[in-house]
Enzyme design. Structure first.
Site, PDB file in Angstrom:
ATOM      1  N   ASP A 138     -39.189  12.553   5.179  1.00  0.00           N
ATOM      2  CA  ASP A 138     -38.676  11.920   4.079  1.00  0.00           C
ATOM      3  C   ASP A 138     -39.466  11.129   2.988  1.00  0.00           C
ATOM      4  O   ASP A 138     -39.368  10.972   1.925  1.00  0.00           O
ATOM      5  CB  ASP A 138     -37.410  11.416   4.282  1.00  0.00           C
ATOM      6  CG  ASP A 138     -37.471  10.216   5.326  1.00  0.00           C
ATOM      7  OD1 ASP A 138     -38.619  10.065   5.791  1.00  0.00           O
ATOM      8  OD2 ASP A 138     -36.666   9.666   5.715  1.00  0.00           O
ATOM      9  N   ARG A 185     -32.321   5.618   2.777  1.00  0.00           N
ATOM     10  CA  ARG A 185     -32.462   6.877   2.128  1.00  0.00           C
ATOM     11  C   ARG A 185     -31.647   7.373   0.982  1.00  0.00           C
ATOM     12  O   ARG A 185     -30.819   6.437   0.475  1.00  0.00           O
ATOM     13  CB  ARG A 185     -31.942   8.012   3.002  1.00  0.00           C
ATOM     14  CG  ARG A 185     -32.640   8.260   4.380  1.00  0.00           C
ATOM     15  CD  ARG A 185     -33.940   8.974   4.331  1.00  0.00           C
ATOM     16  NE  ARG A 185     -33.622  10.137   3.616  1.00  0.00           N
ATOM     17  CZ  ARG A 185     -33.479  11.446   4.413  1.00  0.00           C
ATOM     18  NH1 ARG A 185     -33.629  11.346   5.615  1.00  0.00           N
ATOM     19  NH2 ARG A 185     -33.218  12.465   3.583  1.00  0.00           N
ATOM     20  N   TYR A 229     -34.475   5.672  13.136  1.00  0.00           N
ATOM     21  CA  TYR A 229     -35.199   5.907  14.214  1.00  0.00           C
ATOM     22  C   TYR A 229     -35.122   5.312  15.612  1.00  0.00           C
ATOM     23  O   TYR A 229     -35.208   4.034  15.520  1.00  0.00           O
ATOM     24  CB  TYR A 229     -36.725   5.970  14.028  1.00  0.00           C
ATOM     25  CG  TYR A 229     -37.274   6.655  13.018  1.00  0.00           C
ATOM     26  CD1 TYR A 229     -37.722   8.089  13.172  1.00  0.00           C
ATOM     27  CD2 TYR A 229     -37.515   6.199  11.656  1.00  0.00           C
ATOM     28  CE1 TYR A 229     -38.212   8.967  12.176  1.00  0.00           C
ATOM     29  CE2 TYR A 229     -38.000   7.239  10.555  1.00  0.00           C
ATOM     30  CZ  TYR A 229     -38.262   8.403  11.012  1.00  0.00           C
ATOM     31  OH  TYR A 229     -38.630   9.330   9.957  1.00  0.00           O
ATOM     32  N   PRO A 249     -43.479  10.516  13.351  1.00  0.00           N
ATOM     33  CA  PRO A 249     -43.041  10.105  12.193  1.00  0.00           C
ATOM     34  C   PRO A 249     -43.127   8.751  11.783  1.00  0.00           C
ATOM     35  O   PRO A 249     -42.679   8.350  10.629  1.00  0.00           O
ATOM     36  CB  PRO A 249     -41.488  10.593  12.121  1.00  0.00           C
ATOM     37  CG  PRO A 249     -41.251  10.788  13.283  1.00  0.00           C
ATOM     38  CD  PRO A 249     -42.221  10.564  14.162  1.00  0.00           C
TER      39      PRO A 249
END
Lengths: 638, 638
Positions: B49, B273, B281, B355
């Protein structure tokens, strides 16, 4: 067989800039709308082109300003050219196109066809609304027994479906040379090949019953004629040629906007365009009272030849001409623009003027930007029908200002340069430049100010925010989101979504008394008698009719969302999550400096103020925090 | 019947970020390309993302950065949370996400599905290129007799058309709850309902003969397997859960990026987001060497429960979960990424990592952004095939840096907080913050620096522009167009169109000797032996292979386009009009201040310098104006 009949809330006649802006608004607000146009395709080249700062701001509020900013030429500077002693011309001055600080957006230039494309795309995205083309109205009547019942479909309009021949515009000024199509962008291709009248409806008549009809059908408006209204004002006595072309020239300022007076060959206005085009407005001659120009004698060649004489000793050639026209429009205005607030006219149907002030599309779009949300408010029961009367008041005032300005500007352009103090008919360089500067702010669209009335109230303290004059558009500055540290222009939070905004400049909430004052405001807003609870329908999100934005003057990190009363960042939506996008600080951001909103808007950093902003971003009320009960007088127009 | 056979210049296997970036490049450059993917639809939710600044710059060079900037969440600030004495957690520091001045674009966060959408739209716009889905390669061979002939279609790949069942990805992490579809944007709807295998081709085999094949087919790359290459490196020993959700919480920094260590419940990385989603996470546990996690036991509920323990005493609930996953990826890299410069691998096929550095899509897209123009140069005969060797050199170096960084970052995140100076296994707050800051610049993507080689030459003066280090991307600053006074970021003139640029910082051309020096440079460029005349095909515009941009340090109005040699603003195109968009001044603009490009780039305002910039905006050479003959060594790689 009786003609087919259908009902719609708003019927828009004409899909030029004014009609499409109205359709964009109504789509965004999910209002039942039909928009028709007698032409079978939108325009592609030529026509109006300048998009003023305020119009770009409105595009931004609908979410498509970036398309214009990207495609358009930007006008930054104006060069003034005047006769030179001994012959020829010389640059006498460079000025900014708008005074710095006028708007965060540029004055951009892009052909009307692309502007229409942006609105057509927005209509489709917002509410699947399309223009019904090749359709002409043939009769309009209002049921007198229903005229005061605004919930009724009181207006009947008969429509006739045209043949391809009837619906194909005569492309007077389009120069066919093979390049026309290749210059189209991908998203224009479908429009450039209009399908034959798809449903075999040629000649078919149908009846539309509407609650409102808006005539955006141009200077020779059919709707205006039905209301027996007429444009009044001067006819023109000079005529001008307009040429959109690629040029080869040694004139150094060809990519600047230029005003130019020659000794005796006339005047030019140069406007640089997108795709390296240049638009030349060239003074061709004078006419006597009652005399008409034979427009067929005006050709691209004759316009260029005159331009060459005016620009000498500089040379100019036009290896490619995209469009041209000749105009002799005077300044005319329709004194009345509505019939019983059921039928309205807007745009060129309402006022005509020369293109020189670059207002062609702009004032027309602002007409329907003013009207659209008011129609929606009445249709959605959010306001009394009396707010519709403000359309005539607010827009006639603006149109009259435009007419007056254009009259003077046209005279300044057409007059010969003064030969000295004894020359009473000529215009001196100083006179021209002073006037040109004075019109700049008005021409940007940001100076329009609606007078006091039902939607602009002088009941609160008007000296608490000198930079937010009542009746003018809210001037945007950067603030920083408290929750996520992102810099935002306040203007970007004033989306055109039909909501009113209460903007609380909360001052310095580190001061206990000021924090207490903010809490009083919040408690009022949260109370059953406050405007939020009063006007929000049950089960709707509390910010769905009126949104509250809070902007503190103290540093962002001196406070956290949890420190604010819940009503200022309410829980919302299906999942009841809090809205973190309502709380801001007039603070420095990590990456783009400090907006200094309080300073620019003239607001006291300790005590703040409250501003109420209409759905069209017009400042409707300002008051002190102590005066918060004025917010209860939500401007419903009753 | 023999399988159908076709030819293409480049076959791309895999339509994730790496594959689509390559397809975007090749479409822009009109290279014959086919791109296939075994899935029948692109991804919609979850996955990678973060879009780092440098990636946004590349999007801008293709013309779609504004879509990301508009839709994505912007990361401005990072809040660091650490254990608090006596229990719970506390904010210990706020830092900017990137150092101010890193880039003119923000670090944005938007789901991979939307990033793919932007590239799919760009491919269609540039060259009508579409992804062919539900197709899997089954064999690959190279004709040994043709392998050195780069004009030959030496590679044969057999493709098999899959059934719907075979092509439907297992949506492990997608939580079906009705909202999934309603969250799609309009332009996703068609993709969300993939048509059944349209041409009844299920099971059909076909053969594609290609000049180049690029495997962008993920960590378990089929292409890599054909080359008998393998990822090497550490396996993971911690596993993490990832949750995309709407949240209800009293944690104040939920809209900031947060790093968080708890006393003994583990660590979290929070990333806000788009659409008010939050990504968590969450560290779930450790595994022993060789042990695998049972991913079926990881649920949204178990991830949330761990998050709640870490974030205590703050409360957090997730009323809506859009996507979740569990990962235990170690840092692994493929030491060799090409077979004979005919087959390449890129993206996850080349390197895998956690990530957490937010590099998922970014380094992958930068792989193929590096490769794309080189393939096109070879295919178009603009450069020797030896430039293809630089892909391995340049990208392996970057990938190795990423792996090293991610290894250290993962360790820092997974380690327990240090309990004091005696604790040798824990990580201290100071250690973590210092490391986190040091990786910021690298993570933004703007610090990648390709070493000296065939495309980055240290032959000129390298001290003439301290802000333009060789091998790094050209750092953009604002300058003002001489012809039209418009402020431009230089970066916006470095479109990804396959052209090299010679950027002449001409210094102060009011000084006669400096003006003379500029004229010498121009004369050389205009000469038959100069790079423009040497490398531009006959009948092509003189700027079609190498574009010259000139930036003076003296005021814009002290010079006019006519004062510049014609080669610096040449006549072009069908009509021979001059190009007014090549001449700039490091001057103040009317509306957006002064960019101070010379100052920021460390260039002497009197004597200037010249920079050669590759089609991927990498600085390839810097030199003094006197050294202009170095420009003749156009970096063809031969």
């Amino acid at each position: 067989m009786a003609p087919q009949s259908s009902e719609v809330d708003v019927l828009i006649v004409g899909a030029g800039p004014a009609g499409l802006m109205l359709a964009t608004w109504l789509s965004k607000l999910k209002i039942s709308t039909r928009i028709i146009d007698k032409r079978n395709t939108k325009v592609f080249t030529g026509q109006a082109d300048g998009v003023q700062c305020r119009t770009v701001e409105v595009f931004q509020s609908f979410g498509f300003a970036e398309r214009l900013v990207k495609e358009g030429a930007h006008i930054n500077e104006v060069a003034h050219w005047e006769p030179k002693e001994g012959g020829g011309i010389q640059r006498t001055k460079r000025t900014p196109d708008n005074e710095p600080g006028t708007s965060r957006f540029p004055h951009a230039v892009l052909t009307q066809g692309r502007i229409e494309r942006f609105m057509l795309d927005a209509m489709r995205e917002f509410n699947d609304l399309e223009v019904h083309r090749s359709i002409q109205p043939t009769s309009l009547s209002i049921d007198p027994s229903l005229v005061s019942d605004f919930t009724s479909h009181a207006i009947s309009v008969t429509l006739r479906h045209l043949s391809e021949e009837e619906a194909t515009p005569t492309q007077v000024g389009t120069v066919a040379n093979g390049l026309f199509r290749s210059n189209l962008l991908t998203d224009e291709e479908a429009d450039a090949n209009p399908p034959p009248n798809a449903n075999g409806d040629v000649g078919k008549e149908e009846i539309v019953k509407a609650k409102f009809v808006v005539g955006c059908d141009g200077a020779r408006s059919w709707v205006r004629k039905q209301l027996d209204l007429h444009l009044e004002g001067d006819s023109a006595n000079t005529y001008w040629g307009v040429l959109d072309a690629l040029v080869i020239t040694d004139f150094p300022d060809i990519r600047l906007k230029c005003t130019m007076h020659s000794h005796d060959a006339g005047s030019i206005l140069i406007v640089p365009r997108e795709r390296d085009l240049v638009r030349l407005y060239v003074q061709l001659g004078h006419t006597e009272e009652g005399e008409r120009v034979d427009r067929t004698k005006v050709t691209p060649e004759s316009i260029l030849a005159t331009a060459q004489r005016i620009m000498a000793p500089y040379k100019i050639e036009t290896p490619y001409v995209e469009w041209f026209t000749c105009y002799e429009i005077g300044q005319r205005i329709c004194p009345k623009v509505t019939l019983d607030e059921r039928v309205f006219i807007a745009g060129d149907a309402f006022h005509t003027h020369s293109p020189k002030a670059g207002q062609g599309m702009n004032v027309s779009m602002m007409d329907t930007y003013n009207l659209g949300w008011k129609l929606a408010h009445v249709l959605q029961g959010k306001a009394d029908t009396s707010i519709l009367k403000t359309y005539q008041d607010e827009r006639h005032q603006t149109a009259q200002e435009l007419i007056d300005l254009d009259y003077r500007l046209s005279r300044m352009f057409s007059a010969k340069p003064s030969t000295g103090a004894d020359d009473k008919t000529g215009v001196s360089l100083e006179e021209f430049e002073a006037f040109f500067k004075s019109v700049g702010k008005w021409a940007s669209g940001t100076a329009a100010q609606y007078k006091s009335g039902v939607l602009v109230e002088k009941t609160g303290a008007t000296d608490v925010a000198k930079g937010l004059p009542l009746g003018m558009r809210f001037e945007s500055h950067q603030v920083v989101s408290i929750a996520d540290a992102r810099p935002w222009h306040i203007g970007d939070r004033l989306e055109s979504d039909g909501r009113w905004r209460i903007i609380i400049f909360a001052g310095d909430v580190r001061i206990a008394s000021q924090k207490a004052q903010l809490e009083k405001v919040a408690a009022y807003l949260d109370s059953p008698s406050g405007p939020l609870r009063t006007y929000t329908p049950p089960n709707a999100d509390i910010d769905s009719v009126i949104e509250t934005l809070t902007i503190i003057s103290n540093p962002r990190i001196s406070i956290e969302p949890n420190d604010f009363p819940e009503i200022l960042w309410p829980a919302k939506g299906e999942f009841g999550c809090r809205d973190y996008h309502k709380l801001y600080a007039d603070d420095e951001s990590w990456f783009s400096g400090k907006g200094e909103a309080y300073k620019h808007l003239g607001i006291d950093t300790e005590t703040g103020c409250i501003a109420v902003v209409r759905p069209d971003q017009t400042v409707s009320l300002t008051c002190r925090l102590e005066e918060h009960e004025l917010l209860g007088e939500f401007r419903r127009g009753d």
